[in-house]
Motif scaffolding. Sequence first.
Motif, PDB file in Angstrom:
ATOM      1  N   ASP A 121       0.729  -1.181  -0.126  1.00 57.69           N
ATOM      2  CA  ASP A 121       0.034   0.115   0.107  1.00 57.69           C
ATOM      3  C   ASP A 121       0.834   1.221   0.017  1.00 57.69           C
ATOM      4  O   ASP A 121       1.505   1.487   0.917  1.00 57.69           O
ATOM      5  N   PRO A 122       0.888   1.955  -0.966  1.00 54.66           N
ATOM      6  CA  PRO A 122       1.642   3.401  -1.084  1.00 54.66           C
ATOM      7  C   PRO A 122       1.537   4.334  -0.041  1.00 54.66           C
ATOM      8  O   PRO A 122       2.171   4.975   0.338  1.00 54.66           O
ATOM      9  N   TRP A 123       0.383   4.213   0.608  1.00 56.39           N
ATOM     10  CA  TRP A 123       0.127   5.080   1.817  1.00 56.39           C
ATOM     11  C   TRP A 123       0.760   4.585   3.424  1.00 56.39           C
ATOM     12  O   TRP A 123       0.855   5.259   4.151  1.00 56.39           O
ATOM     13  N   ASN A 124       1.051   3.283   3.376  1.00 64.61           N
ATOM     14  CA  ASN A 124       1.565   2.596   4.484  1.00 64.61           C
ATOM     15  C   ASN A 124       3.013   2.416   4.773  1.00 64.61           C
ATOM     16  O   ASN A 124       3.370   1.828   5.517  1.00 64.61           O
ATOM     17  N   HIS A 125       3.720   2.843   3.564  1.00 70.40           N
ATOM     18  CA  HIS A 125       5.212   2.654   3.500  1.00 70.40           C
ATOM     19  C   HIS A 125       5.982   3.971   3.339  1.00 70.40           C
ATOM     20  O   HIS A 125       5.398   4.851   2.534  1.00 70.40           O
ATOM     21  N   VAL A 142      13.214  -9.492  -7.960  1.00 75.80           N
ATOM     22  CA  VAL A 142      12.019  -9.353  -6.989  1.00 75.80           C
ATOM     23  C   VAL A 142      11.370  -7.958  -7.514  1.00 75.80           C
ATOM     24  O   VAL A 142      12.263  -7.051  -7.307  1.00 75.80           O
ATOM     25  N   LYS A 143      10.223  -7.818  -7.676  1.00 74.45           N
ATOM     26  CA  LYS A 143       9.502  -6.396  -7.990  1.00 74.45           C
ATOM     27  C   LYS A 143       8.677  -6.259  -6.779  1.00 74.45           C
ATOM     28  O   LYS A 143       7.984  -7.034  -6.207  1.00 74.45           O
ATOM     29  N   LEU A 144       8.448  -4.695  -6.559  1.00 73.50           N
ATOM     30  CA  LEU A 144       7.551  -4.312  -5.932  1.00 73.50           C
ATOM     31  C   LEU A 144       6.352  -3.689  -6.732  1.00 73.50           C
ATOM     32  O   LEU A 144       6.781  -2.935  -7.669  1.00 73.50           O
ATOM     33  N   LYS A 145       5.128  -3.739  -6.226  1.00 73.33           N
ATOM     34  CA  LYS A 145       4.067  -3.081  -6.870  1.00 73.33           C
ATOM     35  C   LYS A 145       3.240  -2.235  -6.022  1.00 73.33           C
ATOM     36  O   LYS A 145       2.799  -2.905  -5.048  1.00 73.33           O
ATOM     37  N   ALA A 146       3.059  -1.013  -6.264  1.00 77.32           N
ATOM     38  CA  ALA A 146       2.148  -0.102  -5.490  1.00 77.32           C
ATOM     39  C   ALA A 146       0.741  -0.592  -5.730  1.00 77.32           C
ATOM     40  O   ALA A 146       0.261  -0.732  -6.839  1.00 77.32           O
ATOM     41  N   LEU A 147      -0.213  -1.147  -4.884  1.00 80.81           N
ATOM     42  CA  LEU A 147      -1.578  -1.586  -4.917  1.00 80.81           C
ATOM     43  C   LEU A 147      -2.462  -0.275  -4.832  1.00 80.81           C
ATOM     44  O   LEU A 147      -2.305   0.859  -4.202  1.00 80.81           O
ATOM     45  N   ALA A 148      -3.536  -0.336  -5.841  1.00 75.54           N
ATOM     46  CA  ALA A 148      -4.546   0.751  -5.717  1.00 75.54           C
ATOM     47  C   ALA A 148      -5.522   0.684  -4.651  1.00 75.54           C
ATOM     48  O   ALA A 148      -6.120   1.665  -4.046  1.00 75.54           O
ATOM     49  N   LYS A 149      -5.488  -0.480  -3.855  1.00 71.42           N
ATOM     50  CA  LYS A 149      -6.466  -0.602  -2.575  1.00 71.42           C
ATOM     51  C   LYS A 149      -5.798  -1.679  -1.702  1.00 71.42           C
ATOM     52  O   LYS A 149      -4.851  -2.545  -2.234  1.00 71.42           O
ATOM     53  N   ASN A 150      -5.923  -1.308  -0.388  1.00 71.73           N
ATOM     54  CA  ASN A 150      -5.071  -2.241   0.557  1.00 71.73           C
ATOM     55  C   ASN A 150      -6.037  -3.540   0.663  1.00 71.73           C
ATOM     56  O   ASN A 150      -7.170  -3.239   0.774  1.00 71.73           O
ATOM     57  N   PRO A 151      -5.627  -4.516   0.396  1.00 74.72           N
ATOM     58  CA  PRO A 151      -5.971  -5.916   0.430  1.00 74.72           C
ATOM     59  C   PRO A 151      -6.670  -6.235   1.728  1.00 74.72           C
ATOM     60  O   PRO A 151      -7.778  -6.817   2.103  1.00 74.72           O
ATOM     61  N   ILE A 152      -6.028  -5.613   2.897  1.00 77.11           N
ATOM     62  CA  ILE A 152      -6.765  -5.836   4.377  1.00 77.11           C
ATOM     63  C   ILE A 152      -8.122  -5.137   4.437  1.00 77.11           C
ATOM     64  O   ILE A 152      -8.994  -5.790   5.015  1.00 77.11           O
ATOM     65  N   ASP A 153      -8.075  -4.089   4.002  1.00 73.96           N
ATOM     66  CA  ASP A 153      -9.234  -3.058   4.081  1.00 73.96           C
ATOM     67  C   ASP A 153     -10.504  -3.712   3.427  1.00 73.96           C
ATOM     68  O   ASP A 153     -11.457  -3.918   3.629  1.00 73.96           O
ATOM     69  N   VAL A 154     -10.162  -4.580   2.168  1.00 75.91           N
ATOM     70  CA  VAL A 154     -10.960  -5.018   1.277  1.00 75.91           C
ATOM     71  C   VAL A 154     -11.573  -6.122   2.076  1.00 75.91           C
ATOM     72  O   VAL A 154     -12.734  -6.662   2.185  1.00 75.91           O
TER      73      VAL A 154
END
Length: 603
Positions: A121-125, A142-154
């Motif tokens: 989550d780009p907001w949480n790091h 190994v790649k990092l990908k910023a997620l559009a939605k936080n999966p925990i919130d979902v």
Amino acid sequence: MLQTFQSQSEPERVAERVKALRAWMAQAKIDAVLVPRADKHQGEYVPASAERLKWLTGFSGSAGIAVVTKRSAVLMVDGRYTVQAGTETDTKIFEVSLLPRNKLSEWLIGHLGKSQVIGFDPWNHTAGEIERLQKALAPKGVKLKALAKNPIDVIWGKARPTPPQNPVIAQPIAFAGRTPADKIAELQTRLKDEGQSAVILTLPDSICWLFNIRGSDVAHNPVVLAFAIVPASGKAELFIETDRFDPEARAAVTPVAKLLSPATLAARLKELKAKGKRVRLDTETAAYWFEAQLGTKLISRGQDPCIVPKAIKTDAEVIGARAAHVRDGHAVVRFLAWLDDWAADGTLDEITAVQKLEEFRRDTNMLRDVSFPTISGSGPNGAIVHYRVTEDTNRRMRPGELFLIDSGGQYPDGTTDITRTIAIGEPSEDMKRHFTAVLKGHIAVATAMFPKGTRGIDLDPFARRALWQIGADFDHGTGHGIGSYLSVHEGPQSISRAGMAPLHAGMLISNEPGYYKVGEYGIRIENVVLVTLPEPVEDGDREMMAFETLTLAPIDRRLIDPKMLDTSERDWLNAYHKHVFETLAPGLDPSARNWLKQATQPV
């Protein structure tokens, strides 16, 4: 009560929640997910709506990160939480690993292969955190990908608590010592000097300090969750729901800041980017989202410019801190006297102790909140460094044990933090030996003299030397900064192995060495100290700073082995106890005063 005692961890729910996360990962084609203990503001303390790490793992500590891959999972915590983490999570699902001994990047490299993707989550790091991870993982593919939605919130869904929307109040100039206009003007001068067009502020305590506002968006921390942009010239911009301000706070802030909806923040950053001017951003405290919005070319990296001036207290804040500690000292002494009356028969429990201490603090009629959930640990629970008593873990104090209580109060003029370790009945020689070694370390810090430029890392060994000599140590820092009716944990100052920030006169910092014998007892002695102005030393050639101890409460003499103290250490202890009695006795009832007189007799 300002505190609750329900269990915060749900280890029995961990397996199903990790299973749900893995199902989301498969659908999103993500090989791993990072779940830190963080929110949009990257503060140590977060609102209930951002307790994602606790929801997933059961771990309720204030620092840590989890990683979930398709087949493995790890919960990484620091030395304060090694015992706690193992009891709060499901260790069949999560491996518990110790930071910084084991690095996140190394674990990821060991469990992921080339071209696999880690979602975050780009907001949480922070931007700095992601940059370091990318650098470490890139050679391995190994790649990092910023997620559009936080999966925990979902997955959390409708059960997730609502983000806070609590009132914003003003911090009076009598307690703050400086106006928002004065602080902003100083900040803007710095921006101009460094060729920066604006600064983005993301830390709640920095924003509250700058605008002289307070709130209750985070439990036990009188902060408001907001963002701010301060331009080099003109009005600041404060991104917060405008209907949250009480009239006094609105009147104090609107002359120096525009109040804007948080929904307009992204558009405002887009405007800054279009102008192509340099914007200051603290990439060690600001979320990666801000860097992604602005682009790295426009960012002028630098520490949040509020951090150091906030830590150096004004004269008004120092006066307030002293007053708060006298007030808190009265409450703590009343509690300790009560404890001695009730603990010896083995019927008193940890929760009752917390409730009684809070009652004494509330009797001051100045308490706004506790400054953190009280650590009330008897016997083996005292060895859990950040233990939080619940109805499930509550135990009675038994003769022959130690009782550790670490607590604090939030008062409008200051924040307190104090730990005392108490003998219940007759202590063992082993307890006395370890307690006295901790006391020697505490005194070594309290009496330290040091030149300008000294850092916390330079003083940290003072607290450990006596413990090292008996083959012991502790796995946490010796001291942390203290806010002024703000966070009980404040940077940049610390006394620790990581304490690289120079100490300045006017900083408040805790002095809290300890020792923890897992399964048996814990010991910690904590006072808050104030860094004093440099002064000449007789026959010396450099001025030296020192510490003034503000906390006022006796140290349990029953746990001291006098043979282990040298003359100067004994003199400090006796002088401290004399000062405690003379300062607090006039404000105590006869019973508490008599108890204090006995507790502060010379060693």
